[in-house]
Write an enzyme that holds these catalytic residues in place. Structure first.
Site, PDB file in Angstrom:
ATOM      1  N   GLY A  84       0.844  -1.181   0.000  1.00 26.20           N
ATOM      2  CA  GLY A  84       0.000   0.000   0.000  1.00 26.20           C
ATOM      3  C   GLY A  84       0.882   1.235   0.000  1.00 26.20           C
ATOM      4  O   GLY A  84       1.900   1.284   0.696  1.00 26.20           O
ATOM      5  N   CYS A  85       0.515   2.248  -0.772  1.00 24.36           N
ATOM      6  CA  CYS A  85       1.411   3.391  -0.961  1.00 24.36           C
ATOM      7  C   CYS A  85       1.637   4.159   0.338  1.00 24.36           C
ATOM      8  O   CYS A  85       2.778   4.506   0.675  1.00 24.36           O
ATOM      9  CB  CYS A  85       0.886   4.311  -2.056  1.00 24.36           C
ATOM     10  SG  CYS A  85      -0.832   4.861  -1.836  1.00 24.36           S
TER      11      CYS A  85
END
Length: 347
Positions: free
Chosen positions: A149-150
């Site tokens: 996940g960024c």
């Protein structure tokens, strides 16, 4: 050797960025692109910037169409990848850019996502410090990779060096992130319309409910934290791409200023894509747009007895697609930086 690749979710932001990077990869042949509602349409209608891929049409996303490739990238919303990954046993390498294979805890998945839990895969953040070294070692020869996940990888990279070195306390962590709306995907959402975000900063998922929190906690436990307590507040700001994460932690008793900065210097001094900036210098999101870099500035505030780390990434590159391709390169034994750049786009 040339590897044949299929990319699902190819009409979305993450899928489009994976394609943009892979289009310049000398060892990759992009053979198949798939979508759901947009299947049957030319890829170029949805990704008009990908001129070299104008010959491709979007096909249906089915296990039958994805099978038979050397590598499959899945760029689908959470909860959708698992139905395909279970059916792709004939594919040598599968890289999931969604959330379905990131978490090791079924309880955490139930609490923050819900639905069917799928087995955890090798986590695709090579530079992440762990108690035994770097996450990179777990990607060598991997056949199944969970891209991060960024927001989660940005915060984890920011804080893990201090946890691994024992110079910060993982029970008092605070992060506030300015985030571009492309991180929420391409689907129409009223709160992400230009008229809603232009000229405004909008907090969301406040109060410990953001789905990337267990991913950060998992990474910091892997770095050596016995317990993680994290206040996590993302804020949508009017920029298409980028994350600027300002994370702080209480300095552990006995840790000197030299000890603190040395922890991050040791962690990233030899890394190409994660760079600690000189003392007193802090990154901007503009410095990393289009690049696979995470740039960090670190400040020690002895009045508050805290260390603050400001980290900038392009959420679609280092935060997602770049991390996925970098991890693929490692798994295949290719040069880690192949098709990836440290140079951003300016102005």
């Amino acid at each position: 050797m040339t590897y044949s690749v299929a990319v699902s979710g190819a009409s979305g932001y993450a899928g489009g960025e994976i394609l943009r990077i892979l289009a310049a990869h000398p060892d990759i042949e992009i053979r198949t692109v798939t979508a759901h509602a947009n299947a049957g349409q030319p890829l170029i209608r949805h990704q008009p910037h990908l001129r070299s891929l104008a010959h491709l049409d979007l096909q249906d996303t089915t296990p039958e169409i994805l099978s038979g490739h050397d590598i499959v990238f899945l760029a689908l919303p959470h909860g959708q990848s698992g139905q395909y990954t279970d059916a792709l046993s004939d594919v040598g390498l599968v890289v999931d850019a969604g959330a379905d294979h990131r978490l090791v805890s079924a309880d955490a998945w139930d609490a923050f996502y819900g639905g069917a839990f799928h087995e955890p895969w090798a986590y695709g953040v090579p530079e992440l410090p762990t108690a035994s070294g770097k996450q990179r070692a777990n990607l060598v020869g991997a056949t199944r990779i969970a891209a991060p996940g960024c927001n989660a990888s940005t915060v984890s990279l920011s804080l893990a060096p201090g946890v691994a070195a024992g110079v910060i306390e993982a029970t008092d962590l605070v992060t506030v992130l300015a985030v571009g709306p492309s991180g929420a995907g391409k689907s129409l959402k009223p709160h992400l319309l230009g008229s809603e975000i232009l000229g405004s900063a909008n907090p969301y998922a406040v109060g410990g409910v953001h789905r990337h929190i267990p991913e950060v906690a998992q990474a910091l436990r892997a770095a050596g934290a016995a317990e993680v307590r994290l206040s996590f507040t993302p804020v949508i700001v009017p920029m298409a791409r980028g994350i600027l994460a300002t994370s702080s932690a209480r300095i552990a008793p006995g840790a000197s200023d030299t000890d603190v900065r040395a922890a991050w210097e040791r962690a990233y001094g030899d890394e190409l894509f994660v760079q600690l900036l000189p003392e007193g210098v802090y990154p901007r999101t503009a410095d990393v747009i289009g690049a696979n870099t995470a740039l960090m500035g670190l400040h020690i505030d002895r009045d508050a007895n805290r260390v603050t780390v400001v980290t900038a990434v392009d959420n679609l590159v280092k935060g997602t697609a770049g991390a996925a391709v970098q991890s693929m390169n490692i798994a295949l034994g290719l040069p880690e930086d192949r098709a990836l750049t440290v140079n951003g786009v300016a102005p």
